[in-house]
Scaffold this active site. Structure first.
Site, PDB file in Angstrom:
ATOM      1  N   SER A   7       6.649 106.904  74.142  1.00  0.00           N
ATOM      2  CA  SER A   7       5.748 105.769  74.334  1.00  0.00           C
ATOM      3  C   SER A   7       5.100 105.867  75.708  1.00  0.00           C
ATOM      4  O   SER A   7       5.800 105.861  76.729  1.00  0.00           O
ATOM      5  CB  SER A   7       6.522 104.459  74.239  1.00  0.00           C
ATOM      6  OG  SER A   7       5.725 103.425  74.787  1.00  0.00           O
ATOM      7  N   HIS A  32       3.176 107.448  70.981  1.00  0.00           N
ATOM      8  CA  HIS A  32       3.334 106.040  70.589  1.00  0.00           C
ATOM      9  C   HIS A  32       2.526 105.168  71.546  1.00  0.00           C
ATOM     10  O   HIS A  32       2.697 105.232  72.767  1.00  0.00           O
ATOM     11  CB  HIS A  32       4.821 105.677  70.625  1.00  0.00           C
ATOM     12  CG  HIS A  32       5.122 104.307  70.129  1.00  0.00           C
ATOM     13  ND1 HIS A  32       5.174 103.986  68.792  1.00  0.00           N
ATOM     14  CD2 HIS A  32       5.395 103.151  70.786  1.00  0.00           C
ATOM     15  CE1 HIS A  32       5.475 102.707  68.646  1.00  0.00           C
ATOM     16  NE2 HIS A  32       5.610 102.167  69.847  1.00  0.00           N
ATOM     17  N   ASP A  34       1.566 101.471  72.643  1.00  0.00           N
ATOM     18  CA  ASP A  34       2.035 100.086  72.602  1.00  0.00           C
ATOM     19  C   ASP A  34       0.948  99.141  73.086  1.00  0.00           C
ATOM     20  O   ASP A  34       0.626  99.127  74.279  1.00  0.00           O
ATOM     21  CB  ASP A  34       3.263  99.923  73.507  1.00  0.00           C
ATOM     22  CG  ASP A  34       4.525 100.457  72.865  1.00  0.00           C
ATOM     23  OD1 ASP A  34       4.796 100.091  71.714  1.00  0.00           O
ATOM     24  OD2 ASP A  34       5.235 101.243  73.526  1.00  0.00           O
ATOM     25  N   MET A  36      -0.175  95.297  73.672  1.00  0.00           N
ATOM     26  CA  MET A  36       0.404  93.951  73.824  1.00  0.00           C
ATOM     27  C   MET A  36      -0.664  92.992  74.327  1.00  0.00           C
ATOM     28  O   MET A  36      -1.432  93.334  75.225  1.00  0.00           O
ATOM     29  CB  MET A  36       1.544  93.994  74.849  1.00  0.00           C
ATOM     30  CG  MET A  36       2.622  94.999  74.521  1.00  0.00           C
ATOM     31  SD  MET A  36       3.882  94.984  75.809  1.00  0.00           S
ATOM     32  CE  MET A  36       4.978  96.273  75.197  1.00  0.00           C
ATOM     33  N   HIS A  65       1.069 100.866  67.811  1.00  0.00           N
ATOM     34  CA  HIS A  65       1.971  99.733  67.592  1.00  0.00           C
ATOM     35  C   HIS A  65       1.297  98.487  68.139  1.00  0.00           C
ATOM     36  O   HIS A  65       1.287  98.257  69.350  1.00  0.00           O
ATOM     37  CB  HIS A  65       3.297 100.032  68.314  1.00  0.00           C
ATOM     38  CG  HIS A  65       4.318  98.964  68.174  1.00  0.00           C
ATOM     39  ND1 HIS A  65       5.480  98.946  68.920  1.00  0.00           N
ATOM     40  CD2 HIS A  65       4.381  97.866  67.372  1.00  0.00           C
ATOM     41  CE1 HIS A  65       6.205  97.894  68.585  1.00  0.00           C
ATOM     42  NE2 HIS A  65       5.564  97.224  67.661  1.00  0.00           N
ATOM     43  N   MET A  67       1.239  94.919  68.969  1.00  0.00           N
ATOM     44  CA  MET A  67       2.053  93.714  69.195  1.00  0.00           C
ATOM     45  C   MET A  67       1.084  92.605  69.590  1.00  0.00           C
ATOM     46  O   MET A  67       1.060  92.130  70.733  1.00  0.00           O
ATOM     47  CB  MET A  67       3.087  93.982  70.302  1.00  0.00           C
ATOM     48  CG  MET A  67       4.211  94.889  69.840  1.00  0.00           C
ATOM     49  SD  MET A  67       5.119  95.606  71.219  1.00  0.00           S
ATOM     50  CE  MET A  67       4.083  97.027  71.545  1.00  0.00           C
ATOM     51  N   MET A 136      12.283  97.384  65.192  1.00  0.00           N
ATOM     52  CA  MET A 136      12.432  97.111  66.628  1.00  0.00           C
ATOM     53  C   MET A 136      13.917  96.990  66.955  1.00  0.00           C
ATOM     54  O   MET A 136      14.635  96.180  66.367  1.00  0.00           O
ATOM     55  CB  MET A 136      11.721  95.800  67.010  1.00  0.00           C
ATOM     56  CG  MET A 136      10.211  95.845  66.967  1.00  0.00           C
ATOM     57  SD  MET A 136       9.455  97.223  67.845  1.00  0.00           S
ATOM     58  CE  MET A 136      10.057  96.985  69.516  1.00  0.00           C
ATOM     59  N   GLY A 141       7.926  93.761  73.867  1.00  0.00           N
ATOM     60  CA  GLY A 141       7.241  93.209  75.040  1.00  0.00           C
ATOM     61  C   GLY A 141       7.418  94.041  76.297  1.00  0.00           C
ATOM     62  O   GLY A 141       6.557  94.041  77.157  1.00  0.00           O
ATOM     63  N   PHE A 142       8.529  94.741  76.372  1.00  0.00           N
ATOM     64  CA  PHE A 142       8.817  95.474  77.608  1.00  0.00           C
ATOM     65  C   PHE A 142       9.541  96.779  77.298  1.00  0.00           C
ATOM     66  O   PHE A 142      10.336  96.839  76.355  1.00  0.00           O
ATOM     67  CB  PHE A 142       9.701  94.631  78.533  1.00  0.00           C
ATOM     68  CG  PHE A 142       9.094  93.299  78.858  1.00  0.00           C
ATOM     69  CD1 PHE A 142       8.166  93.176  79.884  1.00  0.00           C
ATOM     70  CD2 PHE A 142       9.408  92.182  78.106  1.00  0.00           C
ATOM     71  CE1 PHE A 142       7.581  91.943  80.164  1.00  0.00           C
ATOM     72  CE2 PHE A 142       8.824  90.947  78.372  1.00  0.00           C
ATOM     73  CZ  PHE A 142       7.908  90.829  79.408  1.00  0.00           C
ATOM     74  N   GLY A 144      12.275  99.730  78.663  1.00  0.00           N
ATOM     75  CA  GLY A 144      13.487  99.750  79.478  1.00  0.00           C
ATOM     76  C   GLY A 144      14.544  98.722  79.127  1.00  0.00           C
ATOM     77  O   GLY A 144      15.409  98.423  79.950  1.00  0.00           O
ATOM     78  N   ASP A 174      12.359 101.765  67.495  1.00  0.00           N
ATOM     79  CA  ASP A 174      11.643 101.592  68.765  1.00  0.00           C
ATOM     80  C   ASP A 174      12.391 100.616  69.669  1.00  0.00           C
ATOM     81  O   ASP A 174      12.556  99.443  69.328  1.00  0.00           O
ATOM     82  CB  ASP A 174      10.236 101.053  68.444  1.00  0.00           C
ATOM     83  CG  ASP A 174       9.348 100.918  69.671  1.00  0.00           C
ATOM     84  OD1 ASP A 174       9.743 101.363  70.760  1.00  0.00           O
ATOM     85  OD2 ASP A 174       8.240 100.363  69.509  1.00  0.00           O
ATOM     86  N   GLY A 176      14.964 100.997  73.507  1.00  0.00           N
ATOM     87  CA  GLY A 176      16.297 101.287  74.033  1.00  0.00           C
ATOM     88  C   GLY A 176      16.911 102.583  73.521  1.00  0.00           C
ATOM     89  O   GLY A 176      18.135 102.730  73.537  1.00  0.00           O
TER      90      GLY A 176
HETATM   91  C1  DX5 Z   1       8.597  97.598  73.368  1.00  0.00           C
HETATM   92  C2  DX5 Z   1       7.715  98.733  72.912  1.00  0.00           C
HETATM   93  C3  DX5 Z   1       8.357 100.031  72.991  1.00  0.00           C
HETATM   94  C4  DX5 Z   1       8.713 100.467  74.374  1.00  0.00           C
HETATM   95  C5  DX5 Z   1       9.964 101.272  74.280  1.00  0.00           C
HETATM   96  O1  DX5 Z   1       7.983  96.393  73.115  1.00  0.00           O
HETATM   97  O2  DX5 Z   1       7.300  98.534  71.570  1.00  0.00           O
HETATM   98  O3  DX5 Z   1       7.621 101.054  72.335  1.00  0.00           O
HETATM   99  O4  DX5 Z   1       7.736 101.225  75.010  1.00  0.00           O
HETATM  100  O5  DX5 Z   1      10.419 101.517  75.542  1.00  0.00           O
HETATM  101  P1  DX5 Z   1      11.911 101.953  75.825  1.00  0.00           P
HETATM  102  O6  DX5 Z   1      12.138 103.245  75.094  1.00  0.00           O
HETATM  103  O7  DX5 Z   1      11.958 102.077  77.295  1.00  0.00           O
HETATM  104  O8  DX5 Z   1      12.807 100.858  75.292  1.00  0.00           O
HETATM  105 ZN    ZN Z   2       6.399 100.306  70.507  1.00  0.00          ZN
END
Ligand code: DX5
Ligand code: ZN
Length: 218
Positions: A7, A32, A34, A36, A65, A67, A136, A141-142, A144, A174, A176
């Site tokens: 990502s 990927h 993301d 938002m 993706h 969101m 998910m 949203g974030f 890490g 997706d 962690g």
């Molecule tokens: C979270 C995103 C993820 C994110 C994953 O809302 O959809 O794609 O970038 O990041 P890590 O792998 O750090 O959890």
């Molecule tokens: Zn994602």
């Protein structure tokens, strides 16, 4: 084949082209993307302009993706020569069937993402026509965040349904994902693995991509 989709949310945006080249050369399969909107999720990332800046710079397909609320308004903006999949959130779509038809009419694969608390049963009446489901394993949203283990059960349920009803379905996970849990998610049924901070936050990014790939190989 199991595919790795780093990502770019966790990439260094001041050198995004280089970051993408690095993961491509190391063997990553998909990018990927993301997106938002600060409404559906409590964070704003980037839009189609940033994604399109990569066109011509990589041959990797984009896994988009979304969101965002009311995704129908923006789907066409994300259709490019590199776009393989566009995914919307089940929770963001009032007319999910219509939205999926719209994505397919653009000539790309149609995906649905499920938040950690959303059951697979919400997909009952669209399941047979889906190209992709994104589980998910964090609240979106974030980057890490910590992996939520109930995602494993959801992957198993989906992979059973895939066997019975939709053998070509791509099952993605997706949030962690680390070297420690990647094998577990693959064993539970994921064949596309998204990883952000554990790829781009690594001291040796190409080395990390290769470690993921070897753990994911069947
Ligand atoms: C979270 C995103 C993820 C994110 C994953 O809302 O959809 O794609 O970038 O990041 P890590 O792998 O750090 O959890
Ligand atoms: Zn994602």
């Amino acid at each position: 084949m199991n595919r790795l989709a780093p990502s770019i949310l966790s990439a260094d945006f001041s050198r995004l082209g280089e970051e993408v080249r690095t993961i491509e050369e190391a063997g990553a399969h998909v990018i990927h993307v993301d997106v938002m909107d600060g409404h559906f999720v409590p964070n704003i990332s980037y839009g189609s302009t940033v994604m399109k800046s990569l066109l011509g710079k990589t041959r990797l397909p984009f896994d988009v993706h979304l969101m965002i609320e009311d995704p129908d308004r923006y789907i066409k903006d994300f259709v490019t020569d590199n776009t393989e999949i566009i995914t919307v959130h089940q929770e963001a779509c009032i007319h999910l069937n219509r939205t999926l038809q719209l994505i397919k009419s653009c000539g790309v694969k149609a995906g649905v993402s499920l938040n950690p608390s959303t059951p697979v049963s919400t997909l009952e009446y669209v399941f047979d026509d889906l190209d992709y489901v994104l589980v998910m394993s964090v609240n979106p949203g974030f980057g890490g965040q910590k992996f939520i283990p109930s995602a494993l059960k959801k992957l198993q349920v989906l992979s059973e349904m895939k066997l019975q009803r939709n053998p070509n379905l791509i099952i993605a996970v997706d949030g962690g994902i680390t070297l420690e849990n990647v094998r577990q998610v693959v064993d539970a049924g994921a064949n596309l693995v998204v990883a952000g901070s554990s790829v781009f936050g690594a001291p040796d990014v190409p080395g990390r991509v290769k470690e993921f790939l070897s753990l994911m190989s069947v």
